[in-house]
Design an enzyme around this catalytic site. Sequence first.
Site: not given
Ligand code: SF4
Length: 529
Positions: A41, A128, A164, A192, A220, A222
Site C-alpha cells: 500500500h 488480509e 496482524t 505481528c 495503508s 497500518n
Molecule cells: S511481518 Fe507482520 S506486518 Fe508485515 S506482512 Fe507479515 S504479518 Fe503483516
Amino acid sequence: MEVKLAKTAGFCMGVRRAVDIVLDIAQHETSRIYTYGPLIHNPQTIELLKSRGIRPIENIEEIKDKNNAILIIRAHGIAPDERKKIKSSGLKVVDATCPKVGYVQSIIKKHTGLDYSVIIVGDREHPEVDGLLGYTGGRGIIISTLEEVDKIPYNEKVCVVAQTTQNLDDYNKIVEKIKEKCSQAVVFNTICSSTEQRQAEVTAMASEMDAMFIVGGKNSANTRRLADLAQKKQSSTFHIETPADMEKIDFGPYNRIGVSAGASTPNWIIDRVMDKIMDGQSRKLKNIGTLLNLWIYAIKTDIYSAIGAGCLCLVCMLLQNIPVSLTFIAIASLFVYAMHVLHRLLGRKPANLVGSFREESYQRYGKLYYYTAGLSIVFALALAFNKALPVFLFLFFLFLAGLIYNTITFPEQWNFKSFKDLPGSKNISMSVAWGIVTAILPALDKDYSFNAGLTVAFVFSFGIVFIRSAMSDILEIQSDKLIGQETIPVFFGRKRTITILKIISLILLAVLLVSSPLGWTSSLSFLLT
Ligand code: SF4
C-alpha cells in the site's frame, strides 16, 4: 534541535520478503509479471514497480497471455477458493504470503475443521482479512469495533484471531467483551510482533516530541493506525505520503521532531522526508550557522566527494614519498567532482520517485550542474596538460572512458542494456578511476616507472573507495533493487557483500602493515592501519 527516526520505521519482514521475491523474479524472468492486487500500500512504490513492468491486477481475466505470465500473491495472502481458481486457470503462481499471515490462516483452518466459528478482529475492507475470512468455511465473523461485539450471537465454540496489524489494546478490549458473551472462546494473539513494536515505539516517541511525522500511503491501514496512535499523544501529528506533503508545514515551533513510517513505506521515501525535515531545521539556524549550512550542503552534494579525492591524493603522494603537489590534489578533486556529477546527470533515476536531497537538487538545477561539471573537467585537463603530456593523456582517456560508461547502450537483444547494467560495474569503475587520479597520476609527473609503492597506493585508494561505495549501496539496496540498479549488494546480497568488504579490509590491513618495513612505502602506512 533534535530529529529522531524510529528504529522500527519502514518495511516489515513480510513486505520486504514480498518485494524481494518480486524483484528477484523481475531480474531473471522474461515473462510478464503481475501482482494480485497492489503489492504494497504505497502508491510511489507501485509506480516504480510499474516502470519495471510489474503490474497490479484485481482479476485474473485482465491477464491476456496466461502462458507467458507470472502472478505473485502478495504478503496479505488470499482465500483458498481464490487460490484454487487462479491455479486452475493455468497461470504460473508465486506465493509471497507473509509467513505470519500464513500462521493465522493455519489457526483458522484448524479450528474450522474442529467445528469452531471464527471471529476475526480487523478491518472489513482489508485484503488480509478478506483472505482470512475465506478459511472460515462460511462461519466467520469480522469485528472492527467494540460496539460490533453486541451483534454477535452467543456461542461457546468460538475461536478469536486478529488481523496482524491491529492495535493490541483495542484487540484486548474487544476480546474481553467477546469473553463476556462466549466464556469458552479460544483466543489467539495473532498481532505481528513487528506491528506491536512499531506501535509501542510511536506511542513512546509521540509523548516525548514536539511534533510527529508518520510517513506512508494514505491507503495503508497500518500507517493510518500509527498516525492515530501518535495523534492521541501528540496533537502536532502529520500523516504524509511524500516530502511534497510537507511544503506548507511551518517547522518553527518544533525543536524535537519524531519520524516513523508504516510497514509498507520504502526507505527512500523515509530518507527524503528526513532530508526535508533536516533542511527545515537547518534553515532555522541560518543566522548563526552559515558555515554549518555550507558544510551540510557540501556533504549533501558531490563537493564532499571532491574534498575526499583531494585528501586521498595527498595520502597517496605521502605513501609513495612523492613531493606533495597541490596541482595533483586539485586535479583529483576537480576530476572526481566532474565525473560524479556527470554520472548522476546522465543516469538519473525515474523523476520524482526515488532520490534524496541530492537527486532533487540535480533535477532542479540540472543546467548549473552541467556547467560546473564541464568547467571542472576543463580545469582538470588544463592543469594536467600543464604538468606533463602523459598526465594529460591519462586523464583525457579516463574522462572518455567515463563518458562511454555512462552513455553507450548495447543492442536491444542483449541481456545488459549498457555498461552500467553489468553487476558491480559502478563500484569497480569508480574505484579504478579514483585509484588512477589519486595514486597513479601524481607518480607520472616524475620519470617514475612501475614500483611497489605505486601499487600499494593504488590498492589502498581503490580499496577505500570500493568499501565506501559498496557500504553506501548496502544502505540503498532497497531503492536500487526497485529501479533495477545492479550494484554489488544487489548482485551478491547484503550478507555476502559485507563478507567481501571484510576480506578487502583485511587485505588492505595486511598490505599496509608489511609495505613500510619492506621499504615499499613511507611509515604513513602504519598510521593508516
Ligand atoms: S511481518 Fe507482520 S506486518 Fe508485515 S506482512 Fe507479515 S504479518 Fe503483516
